[in-house]
Each structure stands twice: as C-alpha cells, then as structure tokens.
Motif scaffolding. Structure first.
Motif, PDB file in Angstrom:
ATOM      1  N   THR A   1       0.867  -1.074  -0.039  1.00  0.00           N
ATOM      2  CA  THR A   1       0.017   0.098  -0.109  1.00  0.00           C
ATOM      3  C   THR A   1       0.857   1.266  -0.126  1.00  0.00           C
ATOM      4  N   ARG A   2       2.232   1.154   0.291  1.00  0.00           N
ATOM      5  CA  ARG A   2       3.142   2.340   0.288  1.00  0.00           C
ATOM      6  C   ARG A   2       3.044   2.724  -1.087  1.00  0.00           C
ATOM      7  N   PHE A   3       2.876   1.786  -2.176  1.00  0.00           N
ATOM      8  CA  PHE A   3       3.137   2.326  -3.480  1.00  0.00           C
ATOM      9  C   PHE A   3       1.861   2.201  -4.452  1.00  0.00           C
ATOM     10  N   TYR A   4       0.690   1.965  -3.664  1.00  0.00           N
ATOM     11  CA  TYR A   4      -0.456   1.550  -4.324  1.00  0.00           C
ATOM     12  C   TYR A   4      -0.948   3.061  -4.911  1.00  0.00           C
ATOM     13  N   GLY A   5      -2.019   3.042  -5.760  1.00  0.00           N
ATOM     14  CA  GLY A   5      -2.808   4.195  -6.226  1.00  0.00           C
ATOM     15  C   GLY A   5      -3.880   4.611  -5.482  1.00  0.00           C
ATOM     16  N   ALA A   6      -4.054   4.096  -4.315  1.00  0.00           N
ATOM     17  CA  ALA A   6      -5.346   4.334  -3.406  1.00  0.00           C
ATOM     18  C   ALA A   6      -6.606   4.241  -3.986  1.00  0.00           C
ATOM     19  N   MET A   7      -6.828   3.490  -5.036  1.00  0.00           N
ATOM     20  CA  MET A   7      -7.899   2.929  -5.531  1.00  0.00           C
ATOM     21  C   MET A   7      -8.580   2.063  -4.808  1.00  0.00           C
ATOM     22  N   LEU A   8      -9.773   2.202  -4.075  1.00  0.00           N
ATOM     23  CA  LEU A   8     -10.206   1.412  -3.261  1.00  0.00           C
ATOM     24  C   LEU A   8     -11.981   1.062  -3.371  1.00  0.00           C
ATOM     25  N   PRO A   9     -12.059   0.255  -4.377  1.00  0.00           N
ATOM     26  CA  PRO A   9     -13.484   0.064  -4.808  1.00  0.00           C
ATOM     27  C   PRO A   9     -13.741  -1.344  -4.031  1.00  0.00           C
ATOM     28  N   ARG A  10     -15.283  -1.462  -3.633  1.00  0.00           N
ATOM     29  CA  ARG A  10     -15.868  -2.529  -3.281  1.00  0.00           C
ATOM     30  C   ARG A  10     -15.976  -3.548  -4.473  1.00  0.00           C
TER      31      ARG A  10
END
Length: 520
Positions: free
Chosen positions: A102-111
């Motif tokens: 998560t330090r590198f993700y794009g913070a895309m958080l879909p259900r």
C-alpha cells in the motif's frame, strides 16, 4: 507526521536471553490485511504483536521522483522469485516495508461487485463463489472507507452494489482533460464514474505533490495507506511492532492441531515468538510459502494442507497498461486517477461475458515508461507522456490448480499461465475504439507479465468443505485451530478490481473470531 516512532516500542528488547518472546496474537505482515487486523484488535485487551520483515520506508524527496523508483529501483527489496516454466529469476512487484504494497499503490479502493461473491460463467471458465456474501462484508466495507478516508460517489456506476453508509468524503473532481474524456465516453453511451479513492487532495498544488504516488511512495501523508491510517493508530493504542523480522517457520504442538510458536530471523539470530493465536498476512505468495515450509510429520505437505490446495489457485489479474496519445494536445493533469468504467464488467447489454474494469492510472511520466520501452529515447517518452491519457485495464484471472506457489528451500517458485485472455483481448479492443473516438488516435499497450503481481490472491482458498478449501468461511485453517489468514490468500476468485479494500474489510470481519475466548 505520526505520533508513534519506531524507537518508542521495541519488542526486540523484550526477547529473553533464550531468544523467546511471548504475545497473545501474532500477526505476520503489515500490509493492508495485517495492519487492518491490528487496527481491529487494538482495543481487544489482547497483547498483539505485528512482525514485519522490512522497516519503515523513509519519507524523503526521492519518494516522489519516478526515476528513483522505476529506473534505479530505490525501494525494491523483495529479491527474486522464480518462473516455474523457465527457471529464470524475476523481481516481483511486491515490497517489504511497513505498510506493504500500500505504500506504492494508487489508493484506488473499490468494493467488489455483488456478483463477485457468486459463481459466474466467464469466456474460458467459471469464477468460484465465496463462502460468504457481499451483504456479509458490506458493513466492514463502510468501516474501512471511513478509516481510510475514501472519496467517492454512489449512483454513477450501474454495477455499484448497495451501500448502507455514504462515502465519507465527496468524490475527487476530474481535472479538465479527464472531464473531457468522461464526457466523450458518455456521448458514446458509456457510464463513466468517479472512482473511490483515498487520496486526500484539495488543491491543485496538493495534486501536483502526489502526481507520482500511483506506483511511488508518498511522503506528504495525503495518501491513505496501511501504515498511516491503520498501523500507526494501532501502535498508538498499544499494539507492538517488530521490524526487520522475517518469519521462517511455524511450529505446531506434538499432535499438529495448533501452532505454538513462530521462528523469526531478527538482528542476525533466530528467535521464537510464542503466541495463542496466529494470523498470516504476508501476501498471497509469502503466506503460502511460509505454510509450505512449515511441514511436519503431522503436516507432510505443508501446514494446514490436508486438501492439497495450499499454494494452488494462484491468481493475478490479466492487466494491460493502455496509453492514448494525441500529439497535438498536452495533458496537464496532476492527479489523473479519478475516472473508472465498468460497462463491460458484467455480462449483458451487448457484453457476452464479463470483460473487466477500466480505471485511470496516475499520470505517467517518462521514467515510468522507460522500463517497458527501453529502446525509446527519453525525449520521445517525455513527448509522449506529456500528451497521453493513461489507463489500467484489468480482467479476471480464473482459479486453476496448475497455477501455484511452490518452494525449494528458500526459493519461491511461481507456476503461472494466464487464462481468460479472450475476455481481456476483447476489453482492450473495445477500449481502443472508445479512446480513439475520444480524440487520441495513437494507442499503445503493454500487457503485464509474471513479475506484475500486486493483485495476487487465492493460494489458500476459503470454503465450507475442508476437502476443497484450505480455510473455513472465517479464514481459519480447517486443520489448525488457532491459525488464520488475513491477506488475499483466502480469495476463491480474483474479481477484476483492486483488492485492497476487500482485504481490509475482511480483516475487520474475521477479527472477533481471532480473539474469541482469548483472555487478554
């Protein structure tokens, strides 16, 4: 930046002269699953210890410099895994830092969609049903959205499942170029929507500061990740963290029915951590590898592997980086990851079978393109990226026993042959037409290979039948009564969406079962 500092609580100092450490609940891994579980257990009264093989990633100017990440490999620290079909090593797209990937993700958080929990026919097979439903997970989705400060908007995406609570923050607005693309998609009969995203940006200056945060670390704190939103609050509430500690083996009781300790390499020696409950959250590959390496007389094929499925059904999305270029139009977008499209996600209305998801990437820059096009001069890549819109396409990878994780000593071997490619090719074809009609005549694609495994899942599937699953519906081992998995290992199917929110929500769901009956 945070109240907790690594030196504030040092579980390593509690190791006895005999090299032992005691706790109630041991969590192995501090990515989304491990940190969400630690957060959920922070007020349980139990002693909770998180073990992380990496350390705190430094917040430094290099975080936001793509050349450091993508050309120099500044934060790559996972070593090599091996391709089972060729024997060749590859550098996996996984990271050993506090907060994990998560330090590198794009913070895309879909259900996940409601259908993702059901058995669904696909072009080349069947997506397996989960042992619980969307409705079972729905309250925990809402809680994770609140804690991670997700920005979103219900009602735009026809596939959006019902929410019992609204998004805690309004959706991030599109910048002008992406708004124009969105309008073009609507004119073509599509239903673009504002993506659920945990990037807490308000001004254009904020957006400029996080332009590279999809794929790079964020040193501003505006990106919600597992470290800053979950683990740090848990540590401030009394959870302990042992960094630079690699779990190498789980030790069971004489009869093999429960885990009694974990062997961990820490500061040049092997220590033993005794606990009452154990939760693995090291990632789908590393959790399976640890269990496979923990074989014993009672568990000769790997710990908790009476079904023979441990390490099997490894899934990682079929994914393509898609770039559309208009040589006459500059794209000055700073934070591009605000638009999604799910018109092809489910069968129906001219879609013969599920194809997958479209979402924007964070704005690509020349150093990000160079690894995929090493022969291209930087001036050409800079010209291209300044005039491109950048898209990430994902299609479901279906479960297969032959796709698996194996171990050979300390070597991790991945056997993976992608499937369901007919659907993915159809998705790329349809998106190509949409993008060209939107004013981007030049399109370039790069399908991701075995090394791109940030969405990996499925190596210890959950189910109701011990003969056909590794875990029960609470993600507890069928064979070992005090062992849970809290990462994406339990996924019976991969869906075609980013898994982080689902991993976190499930960790909240299973947390009560881990401390049930445990005296803190």
């Amino acid at each position: 930046m945070r109240d907790y500092l690594p030196e504030d609580v040092d579980p390593g100092s509690l190791v006895t002269v005999d090299g032992e450490l005691d706790t109630d609940v041991l969590i192995i891994g501090s990515g989304m699953g491990g940190s969400a579980l630690a957060w959920a257990l922070r007020n349980s009264g139990a002693r909770v210890l998180v073990v992380e093989r990496g350390g705190f990633l430094p917040r430094e100017p290099e975080n936001s410099r793509p050349e450091e990440m993508h050309l120099k490999g500044r934060y790559k620290n996972a070593g090599s895994w091996y391709d089972g079909s060729t024997g060749r090593p590859f550098a996996p797209g996984t990271y050993y830092w506090v907060g994990g990937n998560t330090r590198f993700y794009g913070a895309m958080l879909p259900r996940f969609r409601r259908s993702d929990f059901m058995e669904v026919p696909h072009a080349e097979g069947v997506s397996q049903a989960w042992p619980f439903t969307y409705d079972d997970l729905e309250p925990y989705y809402g809680e994770m959205e609140r804690v991670l400060q997700v920005h979103g908007q219900v009602g735009e995406d026809p596939t959006e499942p019902p929410h019992s609570t609204p998004y805690p923050h309004p959706a991030l607005p599109h910048e002008p170029v992406i708004e124009r693309f969105s309008e073009s998609l609507r004119r073509q009969g599509m239903h673009p929507f504002h993506t659920p995203n945990a990037m807490n940006v308000t001004t254009l200056a904020d957006r400029a500061a996080v332009t590279a945060a999809d794929g790079c670390p964020d040193n501003t704190g505006m990106k919600s990740d597992a470290e800053n939103r979950l683990l740090i609050p848990a540590l401030n509430a009394g959870v302990q963290l042992l960094t630079h500690a690699r779990a190498t083996r789980l030790i069971t009781s004489a009869d093999g029915t429960k885990v009694v300790a974990a062997e961990v390499e820490h500061e040049g020696r092997t220590i033993r951590i005794n606990a009452h409950r154990f939760a693995l959250a090291a990632g789908s590959v590393n959790s399976a590898a640890l269990l496979l390496k923990s074989s014993s007389d009672q568990h000769p094929e790997g710990l908790g592997n009476s079904s023979g499925l441990l390490g099997r059904n490894y899934m990682v999305h079929n994914s393509t980086f898609f770039v559309g270029v208009n040589p006459l139009r500059t794209n000055r977008t700073k934070w591009q990851k605000t638009l999604g499209l799910n018109d092809f996600y489910e069968a129906g209305n001219g879609v013969p079978y599920p194809l997958g998801n479209l979402q924007m990437l964070g704005k690509l820059q020349a150093p990000m393109l160079k690894p995929a096009r090493p022969w291209a001069p930087m001036w050409a890549l800079k010209f291209m990226s300044a005039r491109s819109i950048d898209i990430y396409l994902t299609s479901e990878d279906l479960p297969s026993r032959d796709n698996r994780v194996r171990v050979d000593g300390d070597r991790i071997i991945i056997d993976w042959q992608p499937n369901n490619l007919r659907a993915h090719h159809e998705l790329v074809s349809r998106v190509t037409k949409l993008v060209r009609r939107s004013g981007y005549p030049l399109t370039f694609t790069q399908r991701m290979g075995i090394e791109t495994n940030s969405h990996m899942c499925g190596t210890a599937v959950a189910g109701t039948d011990p003969a056909h699953s590794v875990l029960d519906p609470q993600c507890r081992s069928h064979d070992v009564g005090n062992l849970w998995l809290a990462d994406s290992s339990f996924f019976p199917s991969s869906a075609a969406l980013n898994p982080a929110l689902t991993i976190g929500a499930n960790a909240l769901r299973i947390a009560p079962s881990i401390v049930d009956g445990l005296d803190g």
